[in-house]
Design a protein around this motif. Structure first.
Motif, PDB file in Angstrom:
ATOM      1  N   MET A   1       0.850  -1.180   0.000  1.00 54.48           N
ATOM      2  CA  MET A   1       0.000   0.000   0.000  1.00 54.48           C
ATOM      3  C   MET A   1       0.895   1.243   0.000  1.00 54.48           C
ATOM      4  O   MET A   1       1.851   1.319   0.760  1.00 54.48           O
ATOM      5  CB  MET A   1      -0.896  -0.008   1.234  1.00 54.48           C
ATOM      6  CG  MET A   1      -1.868   1.146   1.242  1.00 54.48           C
ATOM      7  SD  MET A   1      -3.268   0.777   2.290  1.00 54.48           S
ATOM      8  CE  MET A   1      -3.008   1.913   3.596  1.00 54.48           C
ATOM      9  N   GLU A   4       1.490   7.614   0.154  1.00 57.25           N
ATOM     10  CA  GLU A   4       0.878   8.867  -0.269  1.00 57.25           C
ATOM     11  C   GLU A   4       0.096   8.650  -1.557  1.00 57.25           C
ATOM     12  O   GLU A   4       0.385   7.737  -2.315  1.00 57.25           O
ATOM     13  CB  GLU A   4       1.939   9.925  -0.569  1.00 57.25           C
ATOM     14  CG  GLU A   4       2.764  10.347   0.599  1.00 57.25           C
ATOM     15  CD  GLU A   4       3.818  11.353   0.193  1.00 57.25           C
ATOM     16  OE1 GLU A   4       4.056  12.264   0.983  1.00 57.25           O
ATOM     17  OE2 GLU A   4       4.401  11.228  -0.904  1.00 57.25           O
ATOM     18  N   VAL A   5      -0.839   9.546  -1.807  1.00 54.60           N
ATOM     19  CA  VAL A   5      -1.556   9.566  -3.076  1.00 54.60           C
ATOM     20  C   VAL A   5      -0.837  10.573  -3.968  1.00 54.60           C
ATOM     21  O   VAL A   5      -0.509  11.676  -3.533  1.00 54.60           O
ATOM     22  CB  VAL A   5      -3.036   9.985  -2.873  1.00 54.60           C
ATOM     23  CG1 VAL A   5      -3.748  10.113  -4.199  1.00 54.60           C
ATOM     24  CG2 VAL A   5      -3.758   8.990  -1.982  1.00 54.60           C
ATOM     25  N   VAL A  23      -5.116   4.522 -10.168  1.00 53.71           N
ATOM     26  CA  VAL A  23      -6.406   4.213  -9.558  1.00 53.71           C
ATOM     27  C   VAL A  23      -7.408   5.240 -10.060  1.00 53.71           C
ATOM     28  O   VAL A  23      -7.044   6.286 -10.578  1.00 53.71           O
ATOM     29  CB  VAL A  23      -6.354   4.244  -8.004  1.00 53.71           C
ATOM     30  CG1 VAL A  23      -5.404   3.193  -7.482  1.00 53.71           C
ATOM     31  CG2 VAL A  23      -5.979   5.593  -7.488  1.00 53.71           C
ATOM     32  N   ARG A  27     -11.437   6.270  -6.155  1.00 55.13           N
ATOM     33  CA  ARG A  27     -10.596   5.547  -5.189  1.00 55.13           C
ATOM     34  C   ARG A  27      -9.598   6.496  -4.534  1.00 55.13           C
ATOM     35  O   ARG A  27      -9.357   6.411  -3.330  1.00 55.13           O
ATOM     36  CB  ARG A  27      -9.866   4.412  -5.891  1.00 55.13           C
ATOM     37  CG  ARG A  27      -8.792   3.779  -5.050  1.00 55.13           C
ATOM     38  CD  ARG A  27      -9.108   2.373  -4.652  1.00 55.13           C
ATOM     39  NE  ARG A  27      -8.105   1.865  -3.758  1.00 55.13           N
ATOM     40  CZ  ARG A  27      -7.250   0.906  -4.055  1.00 55.13           C
ATOM     41  NH1 ARG A  27      -7.288   0.334  -5.241  1.00 55.13           N
ATOM     42  NH2 ARG A  27      -6.393   0.492  -3.167  1.00 55.13           N
ATOM     43  N   ALA A  28      -9.017   7.402  -5.319  1.00 56.20           N
ATOM     44  CA  ALA A  28      -8.077   8.370  -4.757  1.00 56.20           C
ATOM     45  C   ALA A  28      -8.778   9.251  -3.727  1.00 56.20           C
ATOM     46  O   ALA A  28      -8.227   9.518  -2.656  1.00 56.20           O
ATOM     47  CB  ALA A  28      -7.468   9.221  -5.863  1.00 56.20           C
ATOM     48  N   ALA A  30     -11.369   8.434  -1.941  1.00 58.90           N
ATOM     49  CA  ALA A  30     -11.635   7.589  -0.776  1.00 58.90           C
ATOM     50  C   ALA A  30     -10.383   7.403   0.064  1.00 58.90           C
ATOM     51  O   ALA A  30     -10.450   7.452   1.297  1.00 58.90           O
ATOM     52  CB  ALA A  30     -12.184   6.232  -1.221  1.00 58.90           C
ATOM     53  N   GLU A  31      -9.245   7.208  -0.573  1.00 54.76           N
ATOM     54  CA  GLU A  31      -7.985   7.051   0.158  1.00 54.76           C
ATOM     55  C   GLU A  31      -7.656   8.332   0.924  1.00 54.76           C
ATOM     56  O   GLU A  31      -7.253   8.277   2.084  1.00 54.76           O
ATOM     57  CB  GLU A  31      -6.838   6.702  -0.793  1.00 54.76           C
ATOM     58  CG  GLU A  31      -6.981   5.367  -1.478  1.00 54.76           C
ATOM     59  CD  GLU A  31      -6.791   4.181  -0.553  1.00 54.76           C
ATOM     60  OE1 GLU A  31      -6.347   4.358   0.600  1.00 54.76           O
ATOM     61  OE2 GLU A  31      -7.088   3.058  -0.987  1.00 54.76           O
ATOM     62  N   LEU A  32      -7.828   9.474   0.282  1.00 57.61           N
ATOM     63  CA  LEU A  32      -7.571  10.751   0.950  1.00 57.61           C
ATOM     64  C   LEU A  32      -8.537  10.962   2.111  1.00 57.61           C
ATOM     65  O   LEU A  32      -8.141  11.406   3.185  1.00 57.61           O
ATOM     66  CB  LEU A  32      -7.663  11.902  -0.046  1.00 57.61           C
ATOM     67  CG  LEU A  32      -6.548  11.960  -1.087  1.00 57.61           C
ATOM     68  CD1 LEU A  32      -6.899  12.934  -2.200  1.00 57.61           C
ATOM     69  CD2 LEU A  32      -5.226  12.308  -0.447  1.00 57.61           C
ATOM     70  N   GLY A  34      -9.887   8.691   3.813  1.00 54.28           N
ATOM     71  CA  GLY A  34      -9.555   7.707   4.831  1.00 54.28           C
ATOM     72  C   GLY A  34      -8.290   8.034   5.609  1.00 54.28           C
ATOM     73  O   GLY A  34      -7.889   7.271   6.466  1.00 54.28           O
ATOM     74  N   MET A  36      -5.125   8.887   4.120  1.00 52.73           N
ATOM     75  CA  MET A  36      -3.862   8.796   3.417  1.00 52.73           C
ATOM     76  C   MET A  36      -3.405  10.193   3.011  1.00 52.73           C
ATOM     77  O   MET A  36      -4.225  11.030   2.646  1.00 52.73           O
ATOM     78  CB  MET A  36      -3.983   7.904   2.179  1.00 52.73           C
ATOM     79  CG  MET A  36      -2.639   7.613   1.547  1.00 52.73           C
ATOM     80  SD  MET A  36      -2.735   6.361   0.274  1.00 52.73           S
ATOM     81  CE  MET A  36      -3.080   4.932   1.247  1.00 52.73           C
ATOM     82  N   ASP A  45      -4.833  16.269  -4.081  1.00 51.82           N
ATOM     83  CA  ASP A  45      -6.029  16.705  -3.344  1.00 51.82           C
ATOM     84  C   ASP A  45      -6.633  17.964  -3.950  1.00 51.82           C
ATOM     85  O   ASP A  45      -7.848  18.131  -3.964  1.00 51.82           O
ATOM     86  CB  ASP A  45      -5.705  16.912  -1.868  1.00 51.82           C
ATOM     87  CG  ASP A  45      -4.501  17.797  -1.626  1.00 51.82           C
ATOM     88  OD1 ASP A  45      -3.640  17.923  -2.525  1.00 51.82           O
ATOM     89  OD2 ASP A  45      -4.389  18.341  -0.529  1.00 51.82           O
TER      90      ASP A  45
END
Length: 51
Positions: A1, A4-5, A23, A27-28, A30-32, A34, A36, A45
């Protein structure tokens, strides 16, 4: 994993010779959301309109 994004065109990751795994924007986001971190160089962002 990843830690960072990043955007697909992130110059910081390319300079280090790393490959990025694409991705979806959803998904990006959602990761941010969450927790990340977003890369401070390419700032995905701001492109995804996430603070």
């Amino acid at each position: 994993m990843p830690a960072e994004v990043h955007r697909g065109d992130c110059r910081a990751q390319r300079a280090q010779g790393r490959r990025l795994r694409p991705v979806s924007a959803e998904r990006a986001r959602a990761e941010l959301a969450g927790g990340m971190r977003a890369c401070a160089v390419c700032r995905p962002d701001t492109v995804l309109r996430r603070p």
